[in-house]
Design a protein around this motif. Sequence first.
Motif, short mmCIF file in Angstrom:
data_model
loop_
_atom_site.label_atom_id
_atom_site.label_comp_id
_atom_site.label_asym_id
_atom_site.label_seq_id
_atom_site.Cartn_x
_atom_site.Cartn_y
_atom_site.Cartn_z
N GLN A 125 41.46 47.34 41.64
CA GLN A 125 42.91 47.22 41.79
C GLN A 125 43.29 45.89 42.45
O GLN A 125 44.27 45.25 42.06
CB GLN A 125 43.44 48.39 42.61
N ILE A 126 42.51 45.49 43.43
CA ILE A 126 42.79 44.22 44.12
C ILE A 126 42.55 43.04 43.18
O ILE A 126 43.33 42.06 43.18
CB ILE A 126 41.92 44.11 45.39
N GLU A 127 41.50 43.10 42.38
CA GLU A 127 41.24 42.04 41.41
C GLU A 127 42.42 41.86 40.46
O GLU A 127 42.85 40.72 40.18
CB GLU A 127 39.98 42.37 40.60
N ALA A 128 42.97 42.96 39.96
CA ALA A 128 44.10 42.89 39.03
C ALA A 128 45.33 42.28 39.70
O ALA A 128 46.04 41.47 39.08
CB ALA A 128 44.43 44.28 38.50
N ASP A 129 45.57 42.65 40.98
CA ASP A 129 46.74 42.11 41.68
C ASP A 129 46.60 40.61 41.93
O ASP A 129 47.57 39.84 41.81
CB ASP A 129 46.93 42.84 43.01
N ILE A 130 45.40 40.15 42.29
CA ILE A 130 45.17 38.73 42.53
C ILE A 130 45.39 37.94 41.24
O ILE A 130 46.04 36.87 41.24
CB ILE A 130 43.76 38.49 43.08
N ALA A 131 44.87 38.45 40.14
CA ALA A 131 45.05 37.76 38.86
C ALA A 131 46.53 37.65 38.50
O ALA A 131 47.00 36.60 38.04
CB ALA A 131 44.29 38.51 37.77
N ARG A 132 47.30 38.71 38.73
CA ARG A 132 48.73 38.68 38.44
C ARG A 132 49.45 37.66 39.32
O ARG A 132 50.34 36.93 38.88
CB ARG A 132 49.34 40.07 38.63
N GLU A 133 49.07 37.62 40.62
CA GLU A 133 49.70 36.68 41.54
C GLU A 133 49.43 35.23 41.12
O GLU A 133 50.31 34.36 41.21
CB GLU A 133 49.20 36.91 42.96
#
Length: 394
Positions: A125-133
Amino acid sequence: MLATACTSYDRPDNLEPVASGDAYQAQYREPTVTRANAQFLRSAELNAQKCLPYGGAAGSDGRIGKGSAIAAGALQGERLTRNDLLDVRIADDETLTGDYVISRDGTLKLPFLDPVRAQGRSSDQIEADIARELVAEGFYDTAPRVSVRAADFASVTVGVSGAVFEPRAVEIGGVPGNGLDTRRQDAMGASTEARNLSAALRAAGGVRPDADISAVEVRRDGTVYKLDMRGVFEGQNAVDVMLLTGDEVRVPSRQCFQEDLMRPSPISPPGVSLYLSNLTQPATDNASSAIGQTVREVPWGTRYLQAVIDANCVGGPRSTSADRSSVLFTRNPVTDVSTVIERDIEDLVRRADRDDYDPYLLPGDALACYDSTITNVTEIGRVFGVLGAVSLLR
């Protein structure tokens, strides 16, 4: 004085209805029939009569309902918490790639990006959020490859209450400074079971025999999840989840003594610290009888008869030392009311129904041994001899 030595003392009085088998353990009650008229074992039945239904029961089998099972599933898997050390790698980006610690507010703070929520979330979940940011801030046109792995898990502090022996806030998952495994610490993706629910229950003294482990509650962010941990005692894979700092654990009580919970398990007390007071004759003190100054550790599930043997209260010359008794001092962990049980050791040893009156030991129990009548008479004779010697000196 000789008559006094041969006279039996009154049995200890108790506030709880021990005689009727309605105390914390039915095994505390006094044997009421002779050895020749021993009846079928009834303690387990008397204990079970007081049991409340399983807290998470949905049907006749007592298993938790579907809704609770789904809720508990939301806690499964590896979850990150404050102070965890993470290895963050972003493809072809040396500026943002590096080691990060989850902040006290539960977020992961990378340079030039808004904080990413990390508390209670998985690395995916954190990986996906970082990529979006990274895309939203214009660093990339398309989402880059991002890797987030736990480099070192921090300890967590959780509150544990209910049917455990030591309800309190506990810290679990910590590693002593001389126990660090640097090779494992440098490896990416390692996990840990030191922050699991079972570790928290052990740190709180283990579950009590009256615990309802079918509906152990974990409160996280205002939501209460129920977990059925009976598989621990049934040879099945038990539900065990990773806890986070701030979680609250509560173990409900069935208000009855369950002998099935007196077996060693990952959520049972590690053992029983038993306070002992040994015979005065023929031993002159506890130390010479191999009893420590304060307590003796015995395994969880140990019974009264095993303890009196461990305290050197049984055996010796049959004609002079066999007629011994002992007293068990215990406390009801539900009501916090003390109970004192006295047993004639040799009578209990020889009873066919001894299991019905052989209590399980609980943490903090104390045991005192008393000498036989003949030893008491001998002691009186010794005192007479000392007094006679003193009178002659005068």
